[in-house]
Design a protein around this motif. Structure first.
Motif, PDB file in Angstrom:
ATOM      1  N   ASP A 107      64.536  15.946  12.198  1.00  0.00           N
ATOM      2  CA  ASP A 107      65.936  16.380  12.165  1.00  0.00           C
ATOM      3  C   ASP A 107      66.095  17.857  11.862  1.00  0.00           C
ATOM      4  OD1 ASP A 107      66.897  13.900  12.818  1.00  0.00           O
ATOM      5  OD2 ASP A 107      67.515  13.366  10.791  1.00  0.00           O
ATOM      6  N   ASN A 108      65.206  18.428  11.063  1.00  0.00           N
ATOM      7  CA  ASN A 108      65.334  19.825  10.637  1.00  0.00           C
ATOM      8  C   ASN A 108      64.539  20.809  11.488  1.00  0.00           C
ATOM      9  OD1 ASN A 108      67.108  19.339   8.457  1.00  0.00           O
ATOM     10  ND2 ASN A 108      65.382  18.468   7.340  1.00  0.00           N
ATOM     11  N   LEU A 109      64.009  20.356  12.602  1.00  0.00           N
ATOM     12  CA  LEU A 109      63.246  21.226  13.493  1.00  0.00           C
ATOM     13  C   LEU A 109      64.195  22.185  14.216  1.00  0.00           C
ATOM     14  CD1 LEU A 109      60.436  21.799  14.675  1.00  0.00           C
ATOM     15  CD2 LEU A 109      60.941  20.106  16.432  1.00  0.00           C
ATOM     16  N   GLU A 110      63.874  23.485  14.160  1.00  0.00           N
ATOM     17  CA  GLU A 110      64.701  24.488  14.844  1.00  0.00           C
ATOM     18  C   GLU A 110      64.546  24.350  16.356  1.00  0.00           C
ATOM     19  OE1 GLU A 110      65.323  28.623  12.401  1.00  0.00           O
ATOM     20  OE2 GLU A 110      63.576  28.433  13.673  1.00  0.00           O
ATOM     21  N   MET A 111      65.669  24.205  17.045  1.00  0.00           N
ATOM     22  CA  MET A 111      65.642  24.048  18.498  1.00  0.00           C
ATOM     23  C   MET A 111      66.184  25.275  19.216  1.00  0.00           C
ATOM     24  SD  MET A 111      64.163  21.279  18.324  1.00  0.00           S
ATOM     25  CE  MET A 111      63.876  21.066  20.028  1.00  0.00           C
ATOM     26  N   ILE A 112      67.215  25.895  18.655  1.00  0.00           N
ATOM     27  CA  ILE A 112      67.822  27.083  19.260  1.00  0.00           C
ATOM     28  C   ILE A 112      68.113  28.076  18.132  1.00  0.00           C
ATOM     29  CG2 ILE A 112      69.803  27.998  20.526  1.00  0.00           C
ATOM     30  CD1 ILE A 112      70.075  25.206  21.816  1.00  0.00           C
ATOM     31  N   VAL A 113      67.703  29.326  18.347  1.00  0.00           N
ATOM     32  CA  VAL A 113      67.972  30.371  17.368  1.00  0.00           C
ATOM     33  C   VAL A 113      68.624  31.533  18.113  1.00  0.00           C
ATOM     34  CG1 VAL A 113      66.999  31.832  15.575  1.00  0.00           C
ATOM     35  CG2 VAL A 113      65.922  29.660  16.090  1.00  0.00           C
ATOM     36  N   ILE A 114      69.725  32.028  17.561  1.00  0.00           N
ATOM     37  CA  ILE A 114      70.474  33.117  18.180  1.00  0.00           C
ATOM     38  C   ILE A 114      70.435  34.329  17.245  1.00  0.00           C
ATOM     39  CG2 ILE A 114      72.716  33.844  19.101  1.00  0.00           C
ATOM     40  CD1 ILE A 114      73.381  30.804  19.349  1.00  0.00           C
ATOM     41  N   TYR A 115      70.068  35.485  17.802  1.00  0.00           N
ATOM     42  CA  TYR A 115      70.047  36.740  17.052  1.00  0.00           C
ATOM     43  C   TYR A 115      70.968  37.743  17.726  1.00  0.00           C
ATOM     44  CZ  TYR A 115      65.719  35.041  14.887  1.00  0.00           C
ATOM     45  OH  TYR A 115      64.785  34.305  14.205  1.00  0.00           O
ATOM     46  N   LYS A 116      71.634  38.561  16.905  1.00  0.00           N
ATOM     47  CA  LYS A 116      72.407  39.691  17.432  1.00  0.00           C
ATOM     48  C   LYS A 116      71.915  40.942  16.721  1.00  0.00           C
ATOM     49  CE  LYS A 116      76.909  41.678  18.213  1.00  0.00           C
ATOM     50  NZ  LYS A 116      78.347  41.584  18.003  1.00  0.00           N
ATOM     51  N   ASN A 117      71.433  41.897  17.490  1.00  0.00           N
ATOM     52  CA  ASN A 117      70.884  43.154  16.970  1.00  0.00           C
ATOM     53  C   ASN A 117      69.865  42.920  15.848  1.00  0.00           C
ATOM     54  OD1 ASN A 117      72.342  44.849  18.746  1.00  0.00           O
ATOM     55  ND2 ASN A 117      74.158  44.555  17.476  1.00  0.00           N
ATOM     56  N   GLY A 118      69.061  41.874  16.008  1.00  0.00           N
ATOM     57  CA  GLY A 118      67.994  41.573  15.049  1.00  0.00           C
ATOM     58  C   GLY A 118      68.410  40.714  13.881  1.00  0.00           C
ATOM     59  N   ALA A 119      69.708  40.456  13.713  1.00  0.00           N
ATOM     60  CA  ALA A 119      70.200  39.629  12.609  1.00  0.00           C
ATOM     61  C   ALA A 119      70.460  38.204  13.103  1.00  0.00           C
ATOM     62  CB  ALA A 119      71.484  40.214  12.038  1.00  0.00           C
ATOM     63  N   LEU A 120      70.112  37.234  12.274  1.00  0.00           N
ATOM     64  CA  LEU A 120      70.314  35.826  12.631  1.00  0.00           C
ATOM     65  C   LEU A 120      71.798  35.510  12.722  1.00  0.00           C
ATOM     66  CD1 LEU A 120      69.043  32.986  13.029  1.00  0.00           C
ATOM     67  CD2 LEU A 120      69.287  32.677  10.567  1.00  0.00           C
ATOM     68  N   VAL A 121      72.212  34.959  13.868  1.00  0.00           N
ATOM     69  CA  VAL A 121      73.583  34.488  14.044  1.00  0.00           C
ATOM     70  C   VAL A 121      73.647  33.020  13.657  1.00  0.00           C
ATOM     71  CG1 VAL A 121      75.410  34.008  15.734  1.00  0.00           C
ATOM     72  CG2 VAL A 121      74.125  36.156  15.860  1.00  0.00           C
ATOM     73  N   LYS A 122      72.707  32.220  14.194  1.00  0.00           N
ATOM     74  CA  LYS A 122      72.723  30.782  13.925  1.00  0.00           C
ATOM     75  C   LYS A 122      71.371  30.188  14.275  1.00  0.00           C
ATOM     76  CE  LYS A 122      75.057  26.790  13.352  1.00  0.00           C
ATOM     77  NZ  LYS A 122      76.346  26.346  13.034  1.00  0.00           N
ATOM     78  N   SER A 123      70.928  29.255  13.442  1.00  0.00           N
ATOM     79  CA  SER A 123      69.749  28.439  13.700  1.00  0.00           C
ATOM     80  C   SER A 123      70.233  27.014  13.897  1.00  0.00           C
ATOM     81  CB  SER A 123      68.777  28.522  12.520  1.00  0.00           C
ATOM     82  OG  SER A 123      67.743  27.581  12.676  1.00  0.00           O
ATOM     83  N   ILE A 124      69.969  26.447  15.058  1.00  0.00           N
ATOM     84  CA  ILE A 124      70.468  25.117  15.388  1.00  0.00           C
ATOM     85  C   ILE A 124      69.309  24.141  15.345  1.00  0.00           C
ATOM     86  CG2 ILE A 124      71.568  23.738  17.192  1.00  0.00           C
ATOM     87  CD1 ILE A 124      72.966  26.436  18.003  1.00  0.00           C
ATOM     88  N   LYS A 125      69.474  23.098  14.541  1.00  0.00           N
ATOM     89  CA  LYS A 125      68.433  22.093  14.308  1.00  0.00           C
ATOM     90  C   LYS A 125      68.606  20.926  15.276  1.00  0.00           C
ATOM     91  CE  LYS A 125      67.295  24.074  10.260  1.00  0.00           C
ATOM     92  NZ  LYS A 125      66.925  25.408  10.407  1.00  0.00           N
ATOM     93  N   LEU A 126      67.568  20.106  15.351  1.00  0.00           N
ATOM     94  CA  LEU A 126      67.595  18.941  16.243  1.00  0.00           C
ATOM     95  C   LEU A 126      68.752  18.004  15.898  1.00  0.00           C
ATOM     96  CD1 LEU A 126      66.153  17.546  18.599  1.00  0.00           C
ATOM     97  CD2 LEU A 126      64.739  16.356  16.926  1.00  0.00           C
TER      98      LEU A 126
END
Length: 189
Positions: A107-126
């Motif tokens: 459930d906690n496996l990262e599936m999609i990660v979004i960065y803007k200018n090197g900063a984390l926007v969102k980490s989306i888990k399974l």
């Protein structure tokens, strides 16, 4: 004729031997080819296998480089070589999708990660994507959580895909907001 047929069968069989192997990429380019997301630093690591330590290099940091000026725009501490990364044409956004995960479904496996200018926007888990982790397709070395490849559109600022639960998922690239809807072909009964 028999030799030609045997050669053809051998060549066709040879390519299938590696069909389920993990892939490895050390760079990804924006569609306009101006920006390149690539490994910038590795670190030495070791793992215990059969009571013996095996040493290896693992990726540690990635950088986004303007290929024309050769200048680094920013660096990100992540692992992306066995995933797919998308880079916006202006270099502002990097989206990393774990579309061929070799890990055990969790459930906690990262599936999609979004960065803007090197900063984390969102980490989306399974578990943000699927209602039930049993609705996946598995093989010996990986599992699939979407039907087909997720589509990333920087023009529309969204990531779109369909899960094995037949949910249509849209994710905003700007803030990582997730919207789910049932596929129109699925009956609620």
């Amino acid at each position: 004729m028999r030799i030609v047929l045997l050669i053809f069968i051998f060549l066709f069989s040879w390519s299938n031997l590696f069909a389920d192997q993990p892939r490895y990429r050390n760079n990804f380019k924006s569609s306009n080819k101006i920006y390149e997301f690539r490994i910038s630093e590795t670190k030495k690591d070791s793992i215990l296998i059969d009571n013996e330590y095996q040493k290896f290099n693992s990726e540690y940091k990635w950088e986004l480089v303007n290929r024309i000026s050769k200048k680094t725009k920013y660096k990100i501490e992540t692992k992306a070589s066995e995933k797919t990364a998308f880079v916006s044409n202006n270099g502002a956004y990097v989206v990393i999708i774990n579309d061929w995960p070799s890990e055990i479904p969790d459930d906690n496996l990262e599936m999609i990660v979004i960065y803007k200018n090197g900063a984390l926007v969102k980490s989306i888990k399974l578990n943000d994507i699927l209602d039930c982790g049993y609705n996946i397709s598995s093989s010996v070395s990986h599992f699939n959580w979407s039907i087909g490849e997720p589509k990333v559109s920087f023009n529309k600022n969204k990531i779109s895909f369909t899960t094995y639960e037949l949910n249509e998922i849209d994710i905003s690239i700007k803030d990582g907001e997730i919207s789910k809807s049932k596929n129109k072909l699925v009956n609620n009964n």
